[in-house]
Design a protein around this motif. Structure first.
Motif, mmCIF file in Angstrom:
data_model
loop_
_atom_site.group_PDB
_atom_site.id
_atom_site.type_symbol
_atom_site.label_atom_id
_atom_site.label_comp_id
_atom_site.label_asym_id
_atom_site.label_seq_id
_atom_site.Cartn_x
_atom_site.Cartn_y
_atom_site.Cartn_z
ATOM 1 N N GLU A 89 0.858 -1.181 0.000
ATOM 2 C CA GLU A 89 0.000 0.000 0.000
ATOM 3 C C GLU A 89 0.896 1.233 0.000
ATOM 4 O OE1 GLU A 89 -2.047 1.352 3.674
ATOM 5 O OE2 GLU A 89 -3.888 1.026 2.506
ATOM 6 N N ILE A 90 0.582 2.200 -0.873
ATOM 7 C CA ILE A 90 1.406 3.405 -1.016
ATOM 8 C C ILE A 90 0.572 4.626 -0.649
ATOM 9 C CG2 ILE A 90 2.759 4.823 -2.601
ATOM 10 C CD1 ILE A 90 3.228 2.309 -4.266
ATOM 11 N N LYS A 91 1.099 5.463 0.231
ATOM 12 C CA LYS A 91 0.435 6.701 0.609
ATOM 13 C C LYS A 91 1.428 7.859 0.566
ATOM 14 C CE LYS A 91 -3.122 4.743 3.663
ATOM 15 N NZ LYS A 91 -3.692 4.760 5.033
ATOM 16 N N THR A 103 10.073 17.465 -4.346
ATOM 17 C CA THR A 103 10.362 16.236 -3.617
ATOM 18 C C THR A 103 9.083 15.707 -2.979
ATOM 19 O OG1 THR A 103 12.618 16.945 -3.112
ATOM 20 C CG2 THR A 103 11.725 15.145 -1.803
ATOM 21 N N LEU A 104 8.781 14.455 -3.267
ATOM 22 C CA LEU A 104 7.655 13.781 -2.648
ATOM 23 C C LEU A 104 8.181 12.634 -1.784
ATOM 24 C CD1 LEU A 104 6.079 15.358 -4.852
ATOM 25 C CD2 LEU A 104 4.596 13.356 -5.066
ATOM 26 N N THR A 105 7.581 12.452 -0.632
ATOM 27 C CA THR A 105 7.897 11.324 0.229
ATOM 28 C C THR A 105 6.681 10.417 0.298
ATOM 29 O OG1 THR A 105 9.382 12.683 1.577
ATOM 30 C CG2 THR A 105 8.640 10.597 2.527
ATOM 31 N N ARG A 184 1.234 12.043 -9.998
ATOM 32 C CA ARG A 184 0.548 10.780 -9.724
ATOM 33 C C ARG A 184 1.541 9.751 -9.190
ATOM 34 N NH1 ARG A 184 -4.146 11.303 -12.970
ATOM 35 N NH2 ARG A 184 -3.920 12.907 -14.587
ATOM 36 N N LEU A 185 1.151 9.045 -8.154
ATOM 37 C CA LEU A 185 1.955 7.960 -7.612
ATOM 38 C C LEU A 185 1.327 6.629 -8.000
ATOM 39 C CD1 LEU A 185 2.936 8.978 -3.951
ATOM 40 C CD2 LEU A 185 4.445 8.766 -5.931
ATOM 41 N N GLY A 186 2.188 5.629 -8.223
ATOM 42 C CA GLY A 186 1.651 4.323 -8.556
ATOM 43 C C GLY A 186 2.719 3.260 -8.628
ATOM 44 N N THR A 187 2.293 2.072 -9.059
ATOM 45 C CA THR A 187 3.197 0.932 -9.189
ATOM 46 C C THR A 187 3.410 0.526 -10.641
ATOM 47 O OG1 THR A 187 1.310 -0.553 -8.834
ATOM 48 C CG2 THR A 187 2.619 0.057 -6.905
ATOM 49 N N VAL A 195 -1.882 12.735 -6.461
ATOM 50 C CA VAL A 195 -1.560 12.990 -5.053
ATOM 51 C C VAL A 195 -1.218 14.451 -4.789
ATOM 52 C CG1 VAL A 195 -0.803 10.627 -4.577
ATOM 53 C CG2 VAL A 195 0.856 12.318 -5.424
ATOM 54 N N ALA A 196 -0.867 15.215 -5.815
ATOM 55 C CA ALA A 196 -0.496 16.619 -5.630
ATOM 56 C C ALA A 196 -0.559 17.336 -6.974
ATOM 57 C CB ALA A 196 0.901 16.751 -5.026
ATOM 58 N N VAL A 197 -0.550 18.669 -6.909
ATOM 59 C CA VAL A 197 -0.584 19.501 -8.113
ATOM 60 C C VAL A 197 0.494 20.573 -8.006
ATOM 61 C CG1 VAL A 197 -1.923 21.191 -9.420
ATOM 62 C CG2 VAL A 197 -3.032 19.121 -8.590
ATOM 63 N N LEU A 198 1.264 20.750 -9.078
ATOM 64 C CA LEU A 198 2.195 21.860 -9.188
ATOM 65 C C LEU A 198 1.523 22.942 -10.024
ATOM 66 C CD1 LEU A 198 5.469 19.897 -10.061
ATOM 67 C CD2 LEU A 198 4.570 20.472 -7.806
ATOM 68 N N ARG A 199 1.454 24.152 -9.520
ATOM 69 C CA ARG A 199 0.757 25.236 -10.232
ATOM 70 C C ARG A 199 1.774 26.300 -10.627
ATOM 71 N NH1 ARG A 199 -4.754 26.184 -7.694
ATOM 72 N NH2 ARG A 199 -5.079 24.283 -8.914
#
Length: 258
Positions: A89-91, A103-105, A184-187, A195-199
């Protein structure tokens, strides 16, 4: 009546050792596909490969997974796909921007009953108001350490926004369009979640060139109904100023041969 098949491809000198380790249980699969595997009829057919006199790469930016994801065709095995003996599971744990550096963790939890490793993949969907773009492009990836059942671990994924620029042939430069860049995060490329937006507040050229070679005698292919989505609500928004993007006003003349 075969219950399992182990297929080895893109072989190297260590293939025999890898095969032995897998069969004897000393190691477990945890890699990912670096190409898309699809049935023959699902591949892009616009290219003219193997011509005697010339090869015209008419598919433009829609190569590999960028084509399948954009037109909504589900391949047999997507880019980035891979199986092991457990599930994860990824969060998203954190997302931050320092200038143009993102940078995303991500926190990865082994939800299965066996140890394993997972490769977390970060994709970005860029604005398409001015230029053609694929549905998403791989921006970064990271592999976890070995996680025991129930154990969690963090991975860090980083990239510079300038790496998402597209080449504008008319203005002879690499352009970042104004607007929202969906992360977008995924496998795999077929399993991603926003998961987030850069504007980005303004459009910016990251590089300009003096000469961009001759004009091709054919037009790139464009999808009739490209897959596109608006920036999702209730995700973190990171605001990026065009002034923070590192730019090169003019690079040397590109050498071209007819």
């Amino acid at each position: 009546q075969v219950s399992n098949i182990l297929y080895l491809s893109q072989l190297g000198v260590e293939t025999g050792s890898v095969l032995a380790d897998l069969l004897l249980g000393r190691a477990y699969p945890s890699g990912k596909l670096t190409t898309t595997w699809a049935s023959w009829g699902d591949y892009q057919s616009i290219g003219e490969f193997g011509g005697r006199d010339d090869t015209q790469y008419r598919e433009g930016v829609y190569v590999g997974y960028r084509y399948f994801d954009t037109v909504g065709v589900k391949p047999l095995y997507p880019f980035g796909f891979g199986l092991g003996y457990t599930d994860f599971e990824i969060k998203l744990a954190d997302a931050k921007a320092e200038g143009e550096h993102i940078t995303l963790t991500a926190t990865v939890t082994n939800t299965g009953s066996r140890p394993g490793k997972e490769v977390v993949q970060l994709y970005a969907s860029a604005p398409t108001e001015w230029m053609d773009k694929p549905y998403q492009s791989l921006a970064a990836f990271a592999k976890t350490a070995e996680l025991q059942p129930g154990e969690s671990g963090d991975v860090s994924l980083s990239f510079a926004l300038r790496e998402l620029a597209s080449f504008d042939a008319g203005q002879k430069g690499w352009l970042l369009e104004k607007g929202d860049y969906i992360l977008r995060l995924g496998t795999s490329s077929a399993q991603t979640k926003p998961v987030a937006v850069l504007r980005l507040d303004k459009a910016v050229f990251t590089e300009k060139v003096k000469h961009a070679c001759s004009v091709p005698d054919f037009a790139d292919w464009h999808p009739e109904q490209p897959r596109a989505e608006k920036a999702p609500r209730f995700v973190k928004v990171l605001r990026i100023a065009a002034a923070d993007i590192e730019t090169v006003k003019e690079i040397g003349r590109a050498s071209c041969r007819e």
